[in-house]
Design a protein around this motif. Structure first.
Motif, short mmCIF file in Angstrom:
data_model
loop_
_atom_site.label_atom_id
_atom_site.label_comp_id
_atom_site.label_asym_id
_atom_site.label_seq_id
_atom_site.Cartn_x
_atom_site.Cartn_y
_atom_site.Cartn_z
N GLU A 88 1.01 -1.02 0.02
CA GLU A 88 0.14 -0.02 0.20
C GLU A 88 1.01 1.14 -0.22
O GLU A 88 1.97 1.22 0.63
N VAL A 89 0.60 2.32 -0.76
CA VAL A 89 1.22 3.59 -0.50
C VAL A 89 0.50 4.55 0.31
O VAL A 89 -0.79 4.67 0.30
N SER A 94 -1.32 10.15 6.30
CA SER A 94 -1.87 8.77 6.55
C SER A 94 -1.47 7.99 7.54
O SER A 94 -0.10 8.28 8.07
N LYS A 95 -2.27 6.82 8.02
CA LYS A 95 -1.60 6.08 9.09
C LYS A 95 -0.24 5.15 8.34
O LYS A 95 0.79 5.31 9.30
N ILE A 96 -0.30 4.95 7.37
CA ILE A 96 0.72 4.25 6.80
C ILE A 96 2.09 5.14 6.56
O ILE A 96 3.16 4.64 7.09
N GLY A 100 5.49 4.31 8.80
CA GLY A 100 6.81 4.17 8.13
C GLY A 100 7.88 4.93 8.39
O GLY A 100 8.85 5.02 8.76
N ALA A 101 7.06 6.38 8.78
CA ALA A 101 8.15 7.43 9.42
C ALA A 101 8.65 6.92 10.78
O ALA A 101 9.91 7.08 10.83
N ILE A 121 5.36 6.85 1.28
CA ILE A 121 5.96 5.56 2.03
C ILE A 121 4.87 4.32 1.71
O ILE A 121 3.87 4.23 1.62
N ILE A 122 5.84 3.05 1.11
CA ILE A 122 5.28 2.15 0.75
C ILE A 122 5.23 0.96 2.06
O ILE A 122 6.37 0.83 2.25
N LYS A 123 4.14 0.46 2.19
CA LYS A 123 3.94 -0.41 3.51
C LYS A 123 3.71 -1.87 2.62
O LYS A 123 2.92 -1.94 1.93
N ILE A 124 4.56 -2.65 3.03
CA ILE A 124 4.68 -4.17 2.51
C ILE A 124 4.27 -5.10 3.67
O ILE A 124 4.97 -5.34 4.55
#
Length: 149
Positions: A88-89, A94-96, A100-101, A121-124
């Protein structure tokens, strides 16, 4: 035999020792592999990026593959993981993005440093992690293990 809990610990410990991965995305049957820095939180990976084709690909097809490995120095010391999962980007706010930060700051040992708003930020999130570690053979264990979520 390695239990799932032990395997997850091996994977997390391994990811903490590595900083780069190859992120594979695909859109319209055109694959793309990008060497990127990653920031782990458990078995979840975060990647900071300004954007580009990998982000466009994830937007149209969230299924990704990630490879992380050590440098080859001999057959008795091979270590690596292959992750199959979804991405997800997250944009600023955003929460992601916040997750990520935080993973970025934690890995870098930074406090109070903000990520510029233009970054993504990409979350995998892994669905399956294949772990290869030939050093386990010396402990009488198999060298290939699979963790599925």
């Amino acid at each position: 035999m390695v239990t799932d809990k032990e395997l997850e610990r091996l994977i997390i410990d391994f990811m903490r020792t590595q900083g780069m991965c190859v992120l594979a995305t695909c859109s319209n049957n055109v694959p793309r592999a990008s060497a990127v820095e990653f920031f782990p939180d458990g078995t979840t990976l975060y990647i900071l990026t300004e954007g580009g084709e990998k982000v466009a690909n994830i937007t149209s097809n969230p299924r990704v593959s990630v490879a992380v490995h050590t440098q080859f120095t001999g057959w008795d010391s091979i270590k690596g993981i292959q992750i199959t999962g979804t991405a997800e980007v997250g944009k600023a706010g955003s929460k992601i993005f916040e997750e990520g930060a935080e993973a970025y700051r934690k890995r870098r040992g930074l406090k109070g440093v903000s990520i510029p708003d233009f970054m993504n930020i990409i979350k995998i999130a892994p669905k399956k992690i294949e772990y290869l570690d030939t050093t386990l053979k010396a402990r009488g264990l198999g060298v290939r293990h699979v963790l599925e979520y």
